[in-house]
Design an enzyme around this catalytic site. Structure first.
Site, PDB file in Angstrom:
ATOM      1  N   ASN A  13       0.043  -3.836  -4.856  1.00  0.00           N
ATOM      2  CA  ASN A  13       0.893  -3.572  -3.680  1.00  0.00           C
ATOM      3  C   ASN A  13       0.763  -4.696  -2.660  1.00  0.00           C
ATOM      4  OD1 ASN A  13       2.430  -0.913  -3.723  1.00  0.00           O
ATOM      5  ND2 ASN A  13       0.425  -0.317  -4.548  1.00  0.00           N
ATOM      6  N   HIS A 108       0.753   6.113  -1.133  1.00  0.00           N
ATOM      7  CA  HIS A 108       0.091   7.081  -2.012  1.00  0.00           C
ATOM      8  C   HIS A 108       1.001   7.324  -3.220  1.00  0.00           C
ATOM      9  CE1 HIS A 108      -2.517  10.372  -3.147  1.00  0.00           C
ATOM     10  NE2 HIS A 108      -1.426  11.092  -3.371  1.00  0.00           N
TER      11      HIS A 108
END
Ligand code: GRF
Length: 211
Positions: A13, A108
């Protein structure tokens, strides 16, 4: 807007944020990457991109308040406006969350509020859900809680293993995180009554656009 990214591991990420911010037209820059693990793969990604890195080890800096004070010190040193947790595996205390309130976000790998915590994909498969995805949210004291900025959905396919589902969700994460950061940096988000109002993007990513 200056970003500080907190990581603990491989940093895919983080890579998505590095790629997004490398475009001059992106409204934010990566000021620093801070890891609590000296061996985190994401540190190499940051170094290759010429982004400053800091290591603050939760094992070396104790108690937790001192560890978090060091995190804040590093973030202030690089004049960070928005802190992006990206696979950062430490629970943050109320004091830290309050200090960075509404300037601290997390990604998440589930459609919150379903499947908070760990082993998300195995639990999603056990529950038999047909759609999973990922969520970017402002951080609050409860784990994987806080106003939702954006979500992307992916299908759960028959024969999925936790690994296969994780890979599909991760692909969506890499699109969603930069899209949410962009929305914040462009001033298109506001929190109202515990909900985030986003003008324009990020829109949910269509199921059909993801394998
Ligand atoms: C991602 O699935 C993220 O949603 C979760 O931890 C994982 C980190 O992966 N919080 P990476 O380090 O960004 O590759």
């Amino acid at each position: 807007m200056r970003l500080g990214v907190l990581i603990s591991g491989r940093g895919s990420n983080l890579q998505a944020l590095i790629d997004a911010t490398s475009d001059d037209a992106f409204p934010a820059t990566l000021a620093v990457v801070v890891s609590n693990e000296a061996g985190a793969g994401g540190l190499k990604r940051a170094q290759s991109a010429g982004i400053p890195t800091e290591i603050v080890s939760h094992r070396d800096v104790k108690p937790k308040a001192a560890f978090e004070a060091k995190l804040t010190e590093a973030l202030h040193l690089y004049k960070v406006d928005l802190v992006c947790c990206a696979g950062f595996m430490r629970l943050l205390s109320e004091a830290f969350v309050t200090d960075w309130k509404d300037r601290l976000i997390n990604i998440h790998p589930s459609l919150l509020p379903s499947f908070r915590g760990l082993d998300v994909h195995a639990r999603a498969l056990s529950a038999g859900v047909k759609v999973s995805g990922c969520t970017v949210h402002y951080v609050r004291v409860e784990m994987d809680d806080g106003p939702i900025i954006g979500q992307a959905a992916v299908p759960v396919l028959s024969g999925d293993t936790p690994e296969r589902l994780a890979a599909r969700v991760l692909e969506a994460e890499h699109q969603l995180y930069p899209a949410c950061v962009r929305a914040i940096a462009e001033g298109r988000t506001r929190i109202q009554g515990g909900r985030v109002i986003v003008d324009g993007e990020p829109r949910p990513i269509a199921l059909s656009s993801l394998r």
